[in-house]
Write a protein that holds these residues in place. Structure first.
Motif, PDB file in Angstrom:
ATOM      1  N   THR A   1      -8.197 -17.290  18.150  1.00 30.99           N
ATOM      2  CA  THR A   1      -7.562 -15.890  18.861  1.00 30.99           C
ATOM      3  C   THR A   1      -6.274 -16.479  19.597  1.00 30.99           C
ATOM      4  O   THR A   1      -5.338 -15.397  19.588  1.00 30.99           O
ATOM      5  CB  THR A   1      -8.531 -15.367  20.252  1.00 30.99           C
ATOM      6  N   ALA A   2      -5.813 -17.407  20.046  1.00 31.64           N
ATOM      7  CA  ALA A   2      -4.673 -17.777  20.874  1.00 31.64           C
ATOM      8  C   ALA A   2      -3.585 -17.589  19.834  1.00 31.64           C
ATOM      9  O   ALA A   2      -2.548 -17.059  20.269  1.00 31.64           O
ATOM     10  CB  ALA A   2      -4.552 -19.050  21.019  1.00 31.64           C
ATOM     11  N   ASN A   3      -3.655 -18.021  18.517  1.00 30.21           N
ATOM     12  CA  ASN A   3      -2.644 -18.064  17.606  1.00 30.21           C
ATOM     13  C   ASN A   3      -2.859 -17.388  16.432  1.00 30.21           C
ATOM     14  O   ASN A   3      -2.128 -17.758  15.130  1.00 30.21           O
ATOM     15  CB  ASN A   3      -1.875 -19.466  17.571  1.00 30.21           C
ATOM     16  N   ARG A   4      -3.857 -16.687  16.140  1.00 31.52           N
ATOM     17  CA  ARG A   4      -4.605 -16.187  14.863  1.00 31.52           C
ATOM     18  C   ARG A   4      -4.711 -17.239  13.722  1.00 31.52           C
ATOM     19  O   ARG A   4      -4.603 -17.052  12.784  1.00 31.52           O
ATOM     20  CB  ARG A   4      -3.429 -15.214  14.478  1.00 31.52           C
ATOM     21  N   ARG A   5      -4.779 -18.416  14.336  1.00 35.02           N
ATOM     22  CA  ARG A   5      -5.116 -19.473  13.223  1.00 35.02           C
ATOM     23  C   ARG A   5      -5.799 -20.546  14.246  1.00 35.02           C
ATOM     24  O   ARG A   5      -6.000 -20.789  15.411  1.00 35.02           O
ATOM     25  CB  ARG A   5      -4.067 -20.144  12.752  1.00 35.02           C
ATOM     26  N   LEU A   6      -6.865 -21.190  13.593  1.00 35.08           N
ATOM     27  CA  LEU A   6      -7.726 -22.456  13.924  1.00 35.08           C
ATOM     28  C   LEU A   6      -6.825 -23.411  14.685  1.00 35.08           C
ATOM     29  O   LEU A   6      -6.060 -23.910  14.198  1.00 35.08           O
ATOM     30  CB  LEU A   6      -8.486 -23.128  12.952  1.00 35.08           C
ATOM     31  N   GLN A   7      -7.297 -23.857  15.996  1.00 33.32           N
ATOM     32  CA  GLN A   7      -6.613 -24.945  16.489  1.00 33.32           C
ATOM     33  C   GLN A   7      -7.346 -25.539  17.591  1.00 33.32           C
ATOM     34  O   GLN A   7      -8.241 -24.686  18.177  1.00 33.32           O
ATOM     35  CB  GLN A   7      -5.217 -24.658  17.209  1.00 33.32           C
ATOM     36  N   ASN A   8      -7.158 -26.543  18.114  1.00 32.98           N
ATOM     37  CA  ASN A   8      -7.796 -27.218  19.264  1.00 32.98           C
ATOM     38  C   ASN A   8      -7.344 -26.471  20.623  1.00 32.98           C
ATOM     39  O   ASN A   8      -6.024 -26.386  20.800  1.00 32.98           O
ATOM     40  CB  ASN A   8      -7.555 -28.803  19.491  1.00 32.98           C
TER      41      ASN A   8
END
Length: 627
Positions: free
Chosen positions: A44-51
């Motif tokens: 959700t934070a940046n519309r992409r998977l990340q830690n």
């Protein structure tokens, strides 16, 4: 007796909800685990998977295991542990519930279910009380503006609910619960995964019902003692179906269907009730383009329907939202990424009250650049342009930078703008005896500045965030000279706050603590400098959990300071502290029994003036889930 925040903070019972170990495999998302087993991914934070520790915004990720350990009966009990998030509830389970995230309005929080925007287009808010917990895989809460990526509503933040997917094998699950006020709850789930050729197909089916006789939700009716003292019950049935296939070449189609419907009884003119249905349907296709780029196409529809009967008068408010998203995600070098895409949305209403317009469209184009330099400095730049059929164009943007110091501490700062589009009620509510919409009002807008610092310890981690959010053109309904209420862009707000959280493991005790200090004030007009209604200045959450062999033990403390109920700050509600206890015992590998006692101290309190909250209450759950 009035409780201040400082009185509540002296209670020494610790607790944990979000740092418990998990074993989780999603079919559609990669999962990363922290050293303590907690979830560390965020989409959700940046519309992409990340830690999530690498994100430059404040995030809370709540796992399925954390939800189950809390033994919560509604999503409010789960979300109230998020720093800076409070609720107004009108009398127990199923009753109207609004949210304040970082002091913003309930309509200033964007809510997504598997990427699909949900909520009422007429009211502009989400019926949190009707969201079923049983089919949730995880919840991601981003605190702070995200309009630069998502468009309207994301002034205070974004809440995204991810429903359960499937994993290899066959996994049945059944639970039965009974509790106070004749609470009856039954849930059944089936999930699994099957190897097919060089890929894997997966599915998840979840269905259940929840009923309660409730209690008398209201004690005041327009400032006078309420004479309707009957119990106000609630009923919900839900079903959720997810299925998809992950092909070896990276192509991954999936389909999601979810529906919750039921009846809510409320005090009014006698025997009043509302029948509701909330529905989400979506189809998604992910595919690689070469070795560095992925694309995603998603089509969806959400419905919010309500038929109310009050005093013999029946009203219907049905809203439907169709949406489509096309997004690309490209890797740049070792740690960089560029994402971009197009969101399309069409809202349509069908009501028993005739509006002058019953539909509108919005198209948003967005892009974001993210990179990490020498694993020490992170940056993010995002921008979005929305073209709305009603109010025209709106551009928003954000910038964030973080820097890691040699001692394991990271400092960050960010700036972002956001907006909230007017609702159909604001714009087109038909002229009646008492009210009239205003088609000339503008979107609400905000500017947010934030500083953060976070660090890791041998036994856990900690985080502190400071923010200031200026909200302009707030839409306020007020009477005109002819006595009719109509909305206009007359208000401004200045919201400042500090959020601090800490999680640790001490001698096998998982402890989670969060504290939020808030100053949310009017910034214009006769009430300039006065606090916004129903925003407590301080909130405290403590949680502890530990496993003793087959036993899991936990306790939860939630404390809120007093809050004003009038715009001139002449009336207020007292602060309160609630304490919950819970335990679960594993009967072999497949069966478990859990028990929860909520509001152990039988605290009498209100979150919405004139409405009761439950006293001491309990629930017993028996669950079958083969390992």
């Amino acid at each position: 007796m009035k409780y201040t925040f400082f009185t509540a903070s002296k209670i020494a019972l610790p607790l944990v909800l979000f740092s418990s170990p998990i074993q989780l495999t999603l079919a559609a998302d990669d999962v990363k685990l922290g050293n303590d087993g907690s979830l560390e991914l965020s989409i959700t934070a940046n519309r992409r998977l990340q830690n999530s520790p690498q994100a430059l915004v404040a995030i809370t990720v709540i796992s399925k295991q954390a939800i189950e350990k809390s033994q919560a009966t509604n999503i409010t009990e789960v979300l109230r542990q998020v720093p800076g998030l409070t609720f107004q509830n009108s009398g127990g389970d199923g009753k109207a519930t609004s949210i304040h995230l970082r002091g913003t309005n309930s309509s200033h929080v964007l809510v997504l279910v598997d990427g699909i925007k949900v909520g009422s287009a007429t009211l502009g808010s989400v019926a949190f009380q009707d969201i079923p917990l049983e089919n949730i895989e995880r919840i991601e809460v981003v605190r702070g503006p995200r309009s630069a990526l998502y468009g309207s509503e994301a002034i205070g933040g974004v809440i995204q609910i991810f429903t359960q997917k499937g994993k290899m094998g066959f996994h049945p699950e059944i639970s039965v619960s009974a509790g106070s006020h004749q609470l009856r709850k039954f849930v059944v789930g089936l999930s699994g995964g099957i190897k097919a050729g060089t890929g894997m197909g997966w599915y998840n089916l979840n269905a259940g019902s929840q009923k309660t006789d409730g209690f008398d939700s209201r004690y005041l009716n327009f400032g006078k003692s309420d004479t309707e003292t009957d119990k106000d019950g609630y009923r919900r049935e839900h079903v959720s179906l997810n299925f998809g296939h992950n092909f070896a070449n990276g192509i991954a189609p999936s389909i999601h269907l979810q529906q919750a419907k039921g009846r809510n009884e409320f005090d009014g003119s006698g025997n009043d009730f509302a029948d509701y249905k909330r529905q989400v349907i979506s189809g998604k296709l992910k595919a690689p383009l070469g070795t560095k780029t992925k694309i995603m196409l998603q089509l969806g529809q959400s419905k919010d329907e309500s038929d109310s009967s009050s005093g013999g008068f029946v009203s219907t408010f049905n809203t439907k939202r169709n949406s489509a998203t096309l997004q690309f995600d490209t890797k740049l070098g070792q740690a960089g990424a560029l994402i971009g895409g197009v969101d399309w949305q069409k809202d349509k209403i069908d009501t028993s009250t005739a509006y002058s317009k019953n539909s509108r469209k919005n198209t948003g184009v967005f892009a974001s650049y993210q990179n990490s330099f020498n694993n020490q400095m992170d940056i993010e730049v995002s921008a979005r342009h929305d073209d709305n059929q009603q109010f025209g164009n709106k551009t928003t943007g954000s910038f964030a930078v973080g820097y890691r110091l040699n001692n394991g501490i990271r400092v960050s700062t960010s700036y972002g703008t956001a907006f909230k589009a007017p609702t159909f009620n604001d714009l087109y509510y038909p002229e009646g005896q008492y009210s009239l919409g205003n088609p000339n009002i503008k979107p609400e807008s905000s500017k947010n500045l934030e500083f953060g610092i976070q660090g890791t310890l041998k036994t856990g981690s900690w985080e502190v965030n400071l923010f200031q959010n200026k909200v302009d053109n707030l839409i306020a309904w007020a009477p005109r000279a002819d006595g009719k209420w109509t909305p206009s862009n007359t208000d401004k707000a200045l919201i400042k706050g500090i959020e601090a959280s800490h999680k640790t493991v001490l001698k096998n005790w998982n402890i989670n603590t969060s504290l939020a200090l808030l100053s949310a004030k009017n910034d214009q007009g006769d009430n300039k400098g006065k606090y916004l209604r129903y925003r407590p200045k301080q909130t405290l959450n403590l949680d502890i959990n530990r496993k003793f062999g087959r036993f899991n033990l936990g306790t939860t403390i939630h404390a809120e300071s007093a809050r004003f109920t009038t715009v001139d700050n002449t009336k207020s509600l007292a602060g309160f502290t609630t304490v919950d206890l819970r335990t679960e015992y594993a009967i072999g590998k497949s069966w478990s029994v859990g028990m929860k006692i909520a509001n152990l101290l039988d605290k009498k309190y209100e979150t919405n003036k004139g409405y009761n909250q439950d006293g001491i209450n309990g629930m017993l759950t028996i669950k079958y889930a083969p390992k």
